[in-house]
Design a protein around this motif. Sequence first.
Motif, PDB file in Angstrom:
ATOM      1  N   LEU A   1      81.850  89.484 114.532  1.00  0.00           N
ATOM      2  CA  LEU A   1      82.316  90.534 113.643  1.00  0.00           C
ATOM      3  C   LEU A   1      83.461  91.329 114.247  1.00  0.00           C
ATOM      4  CD1 LEU A   1      79.095  92.061 112.044  1.00  0.00           C
ATOM      5  CD2 LEU A   1      81.070  91.140 110.829  1.00  0.00           C
ATOM      6  N   PHE A   2      83.347  91.606 115.535  1.00  0.00           N
ATOM      7  CA  PHE A   2      84.395  92.373 116.206  1.00  0.00           C
ATOM      8  C   PHE A   2      85.725  91.630 116.156  1.00  0.00           C
ATOM      9  CE2 PHE A   2      86.628  93.263 120.268  1.00  0.00           C
ATOM     10  CZ  PHE A   2      87.058  94.548 119.942  1.00  0.00           C
ATOM     11  N   ARG A   3      85.691  90.339 116.424  1.00  0.00           N
ATOM     12  CA  ARG A   3      86.927  89.555 116.413  1.00  0.00           C
ATOM     13  C   ARG A   3      87.464  89.388 114.998  1.00  0.00           C
ATOM     14  NH1 ARG A   3      85.269  85.187 121.171  1.00  0.00           N
ATOM     15  NH2 ARG A   3      85.446  86.714 122.873  1.00  0.00           N
ATOM     16  N   LEU A   4      86.565  89.228 114.017  1.00  0.00           N
ATOM     17  CA  LEU A   4      86.995  89.176 112.627  1.00  0.00           C
ATOM     18  C   LEU A   4      87.671  90.479 112.218  1.00  0.00           C
ATOM     19  CD1 LEU A   4      83.952  87.489 110.825  1.00  0.00           C
ATOM     20  CD2 LEU A   4      86.297  86.624 110.855  1.00  0.00           C
ATOM     21  N   LEU A   5      87.100  91.562 112.664  1.00  0.00           N
ATOM     22  CA  LEU A   5      87.621  92.882 112.319  1.00  0.00           C
ATOM     23  C   LEU A   5      89.054  93.060 112.808  1.00  0.00           C
ATOM     24  CD1 LEU A   5      86.806  95.552 110.997  1.00  0.00           C
ATOM     25  CD2 LEU A   5      85.908  96.299 113.205  1.00  0.00           C
ATOM     26  N   LEU A   6      89.327  92.598 114.004  1.00  0.00           N
ATOM     27  CA  LEU A   6      90.666  92.718 114.551  1.00  0.00           C
ATOM     28  C   LEU A   6      91.656  91.782 113.865  1.00  0.00           C
ATOM     29  CD1 LEU A   6      90.025  93.061 118.396  1.00  0.00           C
ATOM     30  CD2 LEU A   6      90.305  94.855 116.687  1.00  0.00           C
ATOM     31  N   ASP A   7      91.142  90.680 113.301  1.00  0.00           N
ATOM     32  CA  ASP A   7      92.020  89.721 112.620  1.00  0.00           C
ATOM     33  C   ASP A   7      92.398  90.168 111.214  1.00  0.00           C
ATOM     34  OD1 ASP A   7      92.088  88.029 114.774  1.00  0.00           O
ATOM     35  OD2 ASP A   7      90.448  86.745 114.061  1.00  0.00           O
ATOM     36  N   ARG A   8      91.609  91.084 110.642  1.00  0.00           N
ATOM     37  CA  ARG A   8      91.874  91.524 109.281  1.00  0.00           C
ATOM     38  C   ARG A   8      93.023  92.541 109.249  1.00  0.00           C
ATOM     39  NH1 ARG A   8      87.590  89.649 105.871  1.00  0.00           N
ATOM     40  NH2 ARG A   8      86.828  87.838 107.039  1.00  0.00           N
ATOM     41  N   ASP A   9      93.688  92.576 108.133  1.00  0.00           N
ATOM     42  CA  ASP A   9      94.836  93.472 107.983  1.00  0.00           C
ATOM     43  C   ASP A   9      94.386  94.831 107.450  1.00  0.00           C
ATOM     44  OD1 ASP A   9      97.456  94.311 108.000  1.00  0.00           O
ATOM     45  OD2 ASP A   9      97.900  93.522 106.004  1.00  0.00           O
ATOM     46  N   TYR A  10      93.463  95.461 108.174  1.00  0.00           N
ATOM     47  CA  TYR A  10      92.975  96.779 107.794  1.00  0.00           C
ATOM     48  C   TYR A  10      93.741  97.843 108.578  1.00  0.00           C
ATOM     49  CZ  TYR A  10      88.876  94.018 106.289  1.00  0.00           C
ATOM     50  OH  TYR A  10      88.052  93.090 105.724  1.00  0.00           O
ATOM     51  N   SER A  11      93.689  99.070 108.078  1.00  0.00           N
ATOM     52  CA  SER A  11      94.275 100.169 108.829  1.00  0.00           C
ATOM     53  C   SER A  11      93.440 100.412 110.082  1.00  0.00           C
ATOM     54  CB  SER A  11      94.301 101.441 107.980  1.00  0.00           C
ATOM     55  OG  SER A  11      92.989 101.913 107.751  1.00  0.00           O
ATOM     56  N   LYS A  12      94.036 101.031 111.089  1.00  0.00           N
ATOM     57  CA  LYS A  12      93.301 101.328 112.326  1.00  0.00           C
ATOM     58  C   LYS A  12      92.129 102.271 112.062  1.00  0.00           C
ATOM     59  CE  LYS A  12      96.580 100.287 116.005  1.00  0.00           C
ATOM     60  NZ  LYS A  12      97.419  99.369 115.246  1.00  0.00           N
ATOM     61  N   ARG A  13      92.291 103.166 111.089  1.00  0.00           N
ATOM     62  CA  ARG A  13      91.185 104.069 110.755  1.00  0.00           C
ATOM     63  C   ARG A  13      89.993 103.276 110.213  1.00  0.00           C
ATOM     64  NH1 ARG A  13      88.932 106.083 106.356  1.00  0.00           N
ATOM     65  NH2 ARG A  13      90.495 105.123 104.998  1.00  0.00           N
ATOM     66  N   LYS A  14      90.260 102.310 109.335  1.00  0.00           N
ATOM     67  CA  LYS A  14      89.165 101.521 108.770  1.00  0.00           C
ATOM     68  C   LYS A  14      88.524 100.632 109.833  1.00  0.00           C
ATOM     69  CE  LYS A  14      90.643 101.535 103.954  1.00  0.00           C
ATOM     70  NZ  LYS A  14      90.968 100.744 102.750  1.00  0.00           N
ATOM     71  N   ILE A  15      89.342 100.069 110.701  1.00  0.00           N
ATOM     72  CA  ILE A  15      88.799  99.251 111.787  1.00  0.00           C
ATOM     73  C   ILE A  15      87.856 100.090 112.645  1.00  0.00           C
ATOM     74  CG2 ILE A  15      89.368  98.056 113.936  1.00  0.00           C
ATOM     75  CD1 ILE A  15      91.885  97.035 112.578  1.00  0.00           C
ATOM     76  N   LYS A  16      88.280 101.293 112.967  1.00  0.00           N
ATOM     77  CA  LYS A  16      87.459 102.180 113.796  1.00  0.00           C
ATOM     78  C   LYS A  16      86.148 102.527 113.085  1.00  0.00           C
ATOM     79  CE  LYS A  16      87.623 106.737 116.058  1.00  0.00           C
ATOM     80  NZ  LYS A  16      86.589 107.414 115.239  1.00  0.00           N
ATOM     81  N   ASN A  17      86.215 102.863 111.782  1.00  0.00           N
ATOM     82  CA  ASN A  17      85.008 103.224 111.038  1.00  0.00           C
ATOM     83  C   ASN A  17      84.028 102.058 110.937  1.00  0.00           C
ATOM     84  OD1 ASN A  17      85.897 105.844 110.539  1.00  0.00           O
ATOM     85  ND2 ASN A  17      86.879 105.309 108.610  1.00  0.00           N
TER      86      ASN A  17
END
Length: 305
Positions: free
Chosen positions: A187-203
């Motif tokens: 999940l962590f690696r998927l999260l970094l691969d997605r084009d989300y904002s840094k705020r959403k990644i952090k949340n």
Amino acid sequence: MDRETPDLLWKEIIEDLFEDFVEFFMPKLYQEIDFSQGYEFLDNELANIMDKTLEGKKMADRLVKVYLKDGRENWILIHLEVQGYYEAEFSARMFKYFYRIYDKYDKKIVALAIFTEGRKDYKPSSFDYEFHGTKLNYEYNSYKILEQEEVELLKAENPFAMVILAGLYTLKSKGKNSLRYSFKQKLFRLLLDRDYSKRKIKNIFEFLDGILFLPNDLELRFRDDIKETIGGDEVMSKELTNLYQVGKSEGKLEGKLEGRVEGKLEGKLEIAKKLLEKKMDINDIMEVTELSEEQIKLIKERTQH
């Protein structure tokens, strides 16, 4: 986040990603809402109308006021429930909340129940009442994480799909720490691969880190993965490592991690104690807290003396 329960984690992520949440679960309603007018979480109002015997037990209940795109103050209320354990009278409580909210605000209400527990046969979606010719049927939206398909969640573009996937992985890895570690790493690696904002990644990261909680040795190993994976991204490295207050030495890091682990365990023990006082079944307490039967029985013995 040291002592946050799963309920509180769900409550926070719903607020953090509310627009994504509505689009994920209610896409038609999402198109009708005017988010430019803002929205308001009515926690105090919900607390005032809820059954006093349930206070402190339903931490993930949310009541949200939103506005529609019709140019008038024609707002609706979204009543959200996250249910992590079996409750025989759940539908009756959903109906009580509905009529109390409706009576107080006289506005349109959308109700949604999300079931995060692991019972395959538990997904109530209506309240039925009949007595000598008087009948009532109250239906609400119902969503069960256990029923979701991993492949579909992985394909979804909405960031809240990652939240649901974390919930699904939590259920699939219950009592299987090595599998949970693999899911968390994935999940962590998927999260970094997605084009989300840094705020959403952090949340989302805060949510998955809390709900996919690991034993001490695997948590340390996971932190090493984080440092290795994001080592080249200085901004993201600072954002995520600050969540753990990573120290300059391994000993300092381990000490802070142990404190975090102990804090979460202490929180689970306190929750178990309160549920025992409410006479909840031990199996249900095990489901809610993820404590062992032996731990819960020990708490029970201590409270009886």
